[in-house]
Each structure stands twice: as structure tokens, then as C-alpha cells.
Design a protein around this motif. Structure first.
Motif, PDB file in Angstrom:
ATOM      1  N   LEU A 149      78.414   2.677  66.111  1.00 20.75           N
ATOM      2  CA  LEU A 149      79.352   3.438  66.761  1.00 20.75           C
ATOM      3  C   LEU A 149      78.786   4.124  68.194  1.00 20.75           C
ATOM      4  CD1 LEU A 149      81.022   5.473  63.910  1.00 20.75           C
ATOM      5  CD2 LEU A 149      82.076   3.766  65.233  1.00 20.75           C
ATOM      6  N   GLU A 150      77.416   4.367  68.102  1.00 19.24           N
ATOM      7  CA  GLU A 150      76.732   4.763  69.376  1.00 19.24           C
ATOM      8  C   GLU A 150      76.976   3.901  70.419  1.00 19.24           C
ATOM      9  OE1 GLU A 150      72.953   5.941  68.007  1.00 19.24           O
ATOM     10  OE2 GLU A 150      73.413   7.772  67.040  1.00 19.24           O
ATOM     11  N   ILE A 151      76.774   2.442  69.850  1.00 21.48           N
ATOM     12  CA  ILE A 151      76.974   1.314  70.842  1.00 21.48           C
ATOM     13  C   ILE A 151      78.363   1.364  71.348  1.00 21.48           C
ATOM     14  CG2 ILE A 151      76.665  -1.163  71.249  1.00 21.48           C
ATOM     15  CD1 ILE A 151      74.119  -0.843  69.094  1.00 21.48           C
ATOM     16  N   LEU A 152      79.025   1.415  70.455  1.00 23.61           N
ATOM     17  CA  LEU A 152      80.572   1.168  70.904  1.00 23.61           C
ATOM     18  C   LEU A 152      81.059   2.233  71.616  1.00 23.61           C
ATOM     19  CD1 LEU A 152      82.985  -0.747  69.688  1.00 23.61           C
ATOM     20  CD2 LEU A 152      83.626   1.126  68.300  1.00 23.61           C
TER      21      LEU A 152
ATOM     22  N   LEU B 157      70.250 -15.800  71.057  1.00 21.09           N
ATOM     23  CA  LEU B 157      71.232 -15.559  69.946  1.00 21.09           C
ATOM     24  C   LEU B 157      71.315 -14.224  69.594  1.00 21.09           C
ATOM     25  CD1 LEU B 157      69.832 -18.641  67.761  1.00 21.09           C
ATOM     26  CD2 LEU B 157      71.570 -18.728  69.722  1.00 21.09           C
ATOM     27  N   ALA B 158      72.393 -14.242  69.341  1.00 18.57           N
ATOM     28  CA  ALA B 158      73.024 -12.907  68.762  1.00 18.57           C
ATOM     29  C   ALA B 158      74.189 -12.838  67.757  1.00 18.57           C
ATOM     30  CB  ALA B 158      73.441 -11.776  69.906  1.00 18.57           C
ATOM     31  N   GLY B 159      74.331 -11.779  66.747  1.00 14.64           N
ATOM     32  CA  GLY B 159      75.040 -11.901  65.640  1.00 14.64           C
ATOM     33  C   GLY B 159      74.776 -13.071  64.745  1.00 14.64           C
ATOM     34  N   ASP B 160      75.929 -13.625  64.127  1.00 13.94           N
ATOM     35  CA  ASP B 160      75.927 -14.663  63.241  1.00 13.94           C
ATOM     36  C   ASP B 160      75.188 -15.847  63.516  1.00 13.94           C
ATOM     37  OD1 ASP B 160      77.156 -12.823  61.483  1.00 13.94           O
ATOM     38  OD2 ASP B 160      79.250 -13.727  61.517  1.00 13.94           O
ATOM     39  N   SER B 161      75.150 -16.238  65.032  1.00 13.63           N
ATOM     40  CA  SER B 161      74.709 -17.481  65.300  1.00 13.63           C
ATOM     41  C   SER B 161      72.940 -17.089  65.083  1.00 13.63           C
ATOM     42  CB  SER B 161      74.724 -17.564  66.656  1.00 13.63           C
ATOM     43  OG  SER B 161      74.151 -16.509  67.567  1.00 13.63           O
TER      44      SER B 161
ATOM     45  N   ALA C 102      74.757  -5.280  62.494  1.00 16.99           N
ATOM     46  CA  ALA C 102      73.641  -5.916  63.023  1.00 16.99           C
ATOM     47  C   ALA C 102      73.783  -6.718  64.294  1.00 16.99           C
ATOM     48  CB  ALA C 102      73.079  -6.495  62.005  1.00 16.99           C
ATOM     49  N   GLY C 103      74.915  -7.350  64.392  1.00 18.78           N
ATOM     50  CA  GLY C 103      75.386  -8.413  65.617  1.00 18.78           C
ATOM     51  C   GLY C 103      75.505  -7.269  66.714  1.00 18.78           C
ATOM     52  N   MET C 104      76.196  -6.255  66.971  1.00 24.73           N
ATOM     53  CA  MET C 104      76.274  -5.279  67.783  1.00 24.73           C
ATOM     54  C   MET C 104      75.016  -4.694  68.330  1.00 24.73           C
ATOM     55  SD  MET C 104      79.870  -3.693  66.246  1.00 24.73           S
ATOM     56  CE  MET C 104      80.381  -2.629  67.585  1.00 24.73           C
TER      57      MET C 104
ATOM     58  N   LEU D 285      76.553 -15.718  80.760  1.00 26.12           N
ATOM     59  CA  LEU D 285      77.601 -16.439  80.117  1.00 26.12           C
ATOM     60  C   LEU D 285      77.533 -16.007  79.014  1.00 26.12           C
ATOM     61  CD1 LEU D 285      80.000 -18.400  80.386  1.00 26.12           C
ATOM     62  CD2 LEU D 285      78.346 -20.225  79.806  1.00 26.12           C
ATOM     63  N   ILE D 286      78.553 -15.574  78.283  1.00 26.86           N
ATOM     64  CA  ILE D 286      78.670 -15.465  76.807  1.00 26.86           C
ATOM     65  C   ILE D 286      79.454 -16.493  76.070  1.00 26.86           C
ATOM     66  CG2 ILE D 286      79.098 -13.784  75.101  1.00 26.86           C
ATOM     67  CD1 ILE D 286      78.756 -11.290  77.190  1.00 26.86           C
ATOM     68  N   VAL D 287      78.713 -16.895  75.126  1.00 22.42           N
ATOM     69  CA  VAL D 287      79.455 -17.899  74.277  1.00 22.42           C
ATOM     70  C   VAL D 287      79.970 -17.300  73.086  1.00 22.42           C
ATOM     71  CG1 VAL D 287      79.748 -20.363  73.204  1.00 22.42           C
ATOM     72  CG2 VAL D 287      78.191 -19.701  75.403  1.00 22.42           C
ATOM     73  N   GLY D 288      81.243 -17.092  72.809  1.00 23.55           N
ATOM     74  CA  GLY D 288      81.909 -16.504  71.508  1.00 23.55           C
ATOM     75  C   GLY D 288      82.237 -15.026  71.802  1.00 23.55           C
ATOM     76  N   ALA D 289      83.544 -14.594  71.386  1.00 24.47           N
ATOM     77  CA  ALA D 289      83.939 -13.458  71.957  1.00 24.47           C
ATOM     78  C   ALA D 289      84.514 -12.449  70.775  1.00 24.47           C
ATOM     79  CB  ALA D 289      85.291 -13.529  72.588  1.00 24.47           C
ATOM     80  N   GLY D 290      83.660 -12.641  69.536  1.00 28.34           N
ATOM     81  CA  GLY D 290      83.988 -11.603  68.485  1.00 28.34           C
ATOM     82  C   GLY D 290      83.164 -10.344  68.932  1.00 28.34           C
ATOM     83  N   PRO D 291      83.142  -9.466  67.821  1.00 26.29           N
ATOM     84  CA  PRO D 291      82.486  -8.263  67.996  1.00 26.29           C
ATOM     85  C   PRO D 291      81.065  -8.170  68.914  1.00 26.29           C
ATOM     86  CG  PRO D 291      83.498  -8.190  65.951  1.00 26.29           C
ATOM     87  CD  PRO D 291      83.446  -9.658  66.559  1.00 26.29           C
ATOM     88  N   THR D 292      80.330  -9.250  68.469  1.00 20.24           N
ATOM     89  CA  THR D 292      78.867  -9.155  69.047  1.00 20.24           C
ATOM     90  C   THR D 292      79.112  -9.550  70.612  1.00 20.24           C
ATOM     91  OG1 THR D 292      77.889  -9.624  66.959  1.00 20.24           O
ATOM     92  CG2 THR D 292      76.697 -10.466  68.967  1.00 20.24           C
ATOM     93  N   GLY D 293      79.685 -10.753  70.837  1.00 19.83           N
ATOM     94  CA  GLY D 293      79.813 -11.208  72.245  1.00 19.83           C
ATOM     95  C   GLY D 293      80.627 -10.202  72.970  1.00 19.83           C
ATOM     96  N   LEU D 294      81.592  -9.734  72.664  1.00 22.31           N
ATOM     97  CA  LEU D 294      82.559  -8.771  73.240  1.00 22.31           C
ATOM     98  C   LEU D 294      81.754  -7.236  73.660  1.00 22.31           C
ATOM     99  CD1 LEU D 294      86.109  -9.306  72.045  1.00 22.31           C
ATOM    100  CD2 LEU D 294      85.186  -9.773  74.463  1.00 22.31           C
ATOM    101  N   THR D 295      80.802  -7.082  72.708  1.00 24.34           N
ATOM    102  CA  THR D 295      80.026  -5.850  73.025  1.00 24.34           C
ATOM    103  C   THR D 295      78.955  -5.904  73.987  1.00 24.34           C
ATOM    104  OG1 THR D 295      80.313  -5.063  70.530  1.00 24.34           O
ATOM    105  CG2 THR D 295      78.216  -4.427  71.799  1.00 24.34           C
TER     106      THR D 295
END
Length: 392
Positions: free
Chosen positions: A50-53, A279-283, A297-299, A5-15
């Protein structure tokens, strides 16, 4: 029970969602706020991200509308002091960065997430508990409380993270708190392949290609600066561009597409998770936009935690890999944070002697081939250890 379960759907969560779903895991993301507003804070996507993207399946969609940045130009009171070329890099398939609206990046990631079988819902996490085998989460949506159970949880719900609070994790400042004004604008006369950092004793200005038709303009709002009270209109940004921008061009601000003022800080969580929650990204960390390091950094966080979860499910193990993730990301974020803090301090110098010393330092970095590459690698986060996807 779902896998993650991912809480948050910004670039970090969606990645994270894309990487996990494409690996065959059942993933659900919960978002509190609807995305895709007309304005976004994050813009540049550096080569490591970009490699991760590329591994998420969203790269082509982002690149289709993004501006391509191949150089970083530094200016002191309008005079060039250094130019760093991203396309000199040899240890990545990406010799450029992309300037893209965050909402466009999120839209591409959401489409890739859904295509990979990921589930996305609106709601607000209000409680969680966990044991050795699962995490149970209560989500409030449309006045109703829903229960979700997952093997792992990733908290990617931003600076005011509910997940971080529910886990009892604190965040400590490691640098100054700053206020910024940013705008997406139509500007004639600027190079469309360069991210420019323009520093003057009266303040700085960052300029970067943003999508294929606009530029991102950003400057710090000091408490005693008259810019803080000035309207965020074309005339104001034209004045600032004239005062701080490169002298060899005569850019004209034609239109402001979107603008915002916001406060930010340099801060890191004291730990990047608890139990089966990560935790990942801005959290987990916050940094001012100087140098465009935060979203990237979040990605990288998303890739690092996803890799560990995929390996655990593939191997059928339930070992505690939080300490390994925490150690890796704490070290990585401090490397990235050092770049962002240094960049902010260099741009904020006011004393003549300090400015002269900075300008000499950047000129020396730019003219020495090895130092040149090392500087570019730092900005592009290629010096950060951790997950590196397959080459494209």
C-alpha cells in the motif's frame, strides 16, 4: 528510444510503469492479454505494498471499492486460536490491508499510468536482443511485427514469462505444487474487517473481505479430496464453510460471483535478469496463495527496480545495477517465500499431535505483544528490506 519497455500489464508491470512515468521517464507497456476479467486470483494488498501503491497515484481509486482488513483471525476446527491486529503496527501509515479485486487494482493502475504519460499497447513479444546501451524487442500485434528500442526492459509477464525464456533464465521449485479453488461470493454473517484462516484435519479455508460487498473464499484441492469433484456452487461452499469456518458465526453463502480452479507452485528464478533486462513479479517467483504474498511481492519488485532505473537516469549513469537488484530481491523473496510456505504447511497439518503443537504456537504468538507485532509485520511484508516510499 524510450527509457523503459515493460512487458506485461498486471499489477507488477503497471506499478513499475506508474513509478517510472511519474518520475518523468518515457515508458511503454506491452500486454499480451486484455485485462479486467470478471475473476482474479490476487486479492489482499498488505501495508508495504500500500505504501508503494500510494506512490503510483492509484491508491485512492483502489481504496474506494476495496474492503478494509484490520485483523487476521486463525481458527482450528472452528475454534479461535489467535487474532493478529494489523492496526497495532507503528512503522507504517497503513494499519490495515485492502481486499480488492485484481482487475479493479489493474484498472486503477492503468488509469494512473496513462495519466502520468505512460504508453500502453497490445501485442506479444516474440524476440529480444540487447547490447551495452539498449534492448531491441520485436512485438507481434495484429499479424504485424513492430520493433521497439529501450534503454531498459522489465519482464513482468507472469508465470509463463516469454521474457524469462528469451533470456535463458530457469526457475526452480522451492516448495510443493498445489491446486486451489477460489471464489468471490456474497456471504451474510462474516466479519467484514477480518481475514480468516480456518484450518481443520479435513482441509483449510481462507476467508477475506473482497471489495466492499463480497468475500474471497479459497481452499486447497488435494488429489484425493471429494471437493475436487464437487461443483463450485453455493451449496458446496456453504458445506465447506459450515465444516471449516468459525463456529461463533453462522454465515450464509447467498451467491457465487466468480470461481476458478488453478495449479500453482513455489518457485524462484535462478537470477532476476540479464544485462539491461530485469524480471519482476511472477516472471521471477511463484508462490501459492496461502497468506496472500505473491502479488504484493511483485509490487515490491516493481518499486525496487524502478528506483534503480530512476536513479540511473537522474545521475546520468549507465552502471550495471543488476547484481545489486538481483541480490536484494533474491533475499527478499526468500523471506517472503518462507512466510508463504510456512503458512501453507501449517494449514495442511493432519496429525493430531502436529495440530495441537501448531495451535499452541499460534496462541503463544498472538498473546505475546512483541511476537504479535513481528507476526503481523511478516504477513504484511514489512520485515522485507528494500524500497520504502515516503509516508503519506
Amino acid at each position: 528510444m524510450i527509457d523503459v519497455l515493460i512487458v506485461g500489464a498486471g499489477p507488477t508491470g503497471l506499478t513499475a510503469g506508474c513509478l517510472l512515468a511519474r518520475a518523468g521517464l518515457r515508458v511503454r507497456a506491452v500486454r499480451k492479454h486484455r485485462p479486467f476479467s470478471g475473476h482474479s486470483r490476487a486479492s489482499v494488498i498488505w501495508p508495504h505494498a500500500l505504501e508503494i501503491l500510494a506512490d503510483t497515484g492509484a491508491l485512492d481509486a483502489v481504496a474506494a471499492t476495496a474492503g478494509r482488513v484490520t485483523a487476521l483471525g486463525y481458527y482450528s476446527s472452528g475454534t479461535p486460536i489467535a487474532r493478529f491486529e494489523i492496526d497495532r503496527l507503528t512503522d507504517t501509515p497503513f494499519g490495515y490491508a485492502l481486499g480488492a479485486s485484481q482487475h479493479d487494482t489493474e484498472a486503477a493502475l492503468e488509469a494512473a499510468f496513462r495519466a502520468a504519460g505512460g504508453e500502453l499497447e497490445d501485442g506479444e513479444v516474440v524476440d529480444l536482443e540487447q547490447d551495452d546501451g539498449q534492448v531491441r524487442v520485436r512485438v507481434r500485434a495484429d499479424g504485424r511485427d513492430l520493433q521497439h528500442t529501450a534503454r531498459y526492459l522489465i519482464g513482468a509477464d507472469g508465470a509463463s514469462s516469454t521474457v524469462r525464456d528469451l533470456l535463458g533464465i530457469t526457475m526452480a521449485d522451492v516448495g510443493p505444487r498445489v491446486r486451489f479453488r477460489i471464489a468471490d461470493a456474497l456471504v451474510d454473517g462474516l466479519p467484514d474487517d477480518e481475514a480468516g484462516y480456518c484450518w481443520t484435519p479435513g482441509g483449510g479455508l481462507a476467508i477475506g473481505p473482497h471489495d466492499r460487498h463480497a468475500f474471497r473464499l479459497a481452499h486447497r484441492l488435494a488429489p484425493d479430496s471429494p471437493d475436487a469433484a464437487a461443483p463450485a456452487d453455493p451449496a458446496t461452499f456453504q458445506r465447506i464453510l459450515d465444516e471449516r469456518g468459525p463456529r461463533h458465526v453462522r454465515p450464509v453463502v447467498r451467491e457465487i460471483l466468480a470461481t476458478a480452479d488453478f495449479d500453482t507452485r513455489f518457485a524462484v528464478a535462478d537470477r532476476f535478469g540479464a544485462g539491461r533486462c530485469f524480471l519482476a513479479g511472477d516472471s521471477a517467483h511463484l508462490m501459492a496463495p496461502a497468506g496472500g504474498q505473491g502479488m504484493n511481492a511483485g509490487m515490491l519488485d516493481a518499486a525496487a527496480v524502478s528506483r534503480r532505473i530512476v536513479e540511473a537516469r537522474k545521475n546520468g549513469t549507465e552502471e550495471d545495477f543488476l547484481p545489486d537488484y538481483d541480490t536484494e530481491r533474491q533475499n527478499a523473496i526468500r523471506l517472503i517465500m518462507a512466510t508463504a510456505v510456512e503458512h501453507a504447511k501449517d494449514g495442511g497439518l493432519r496429525a493430531e499431535a502436529d495440530i495441537a503443537d501448531r495451535d499452541r504456537r499460534y496462541a503463544a504468538l498472538g498473546s505475546d505483544p512483541q511476537a504479535h507485532l513481528e507476526r503481523v509485520a511478516r504477513m504484511c511484508q514489512l520485515h522485507v528490506p528494500g524500497h520504502r516510499p515516503a509516508r503519506v
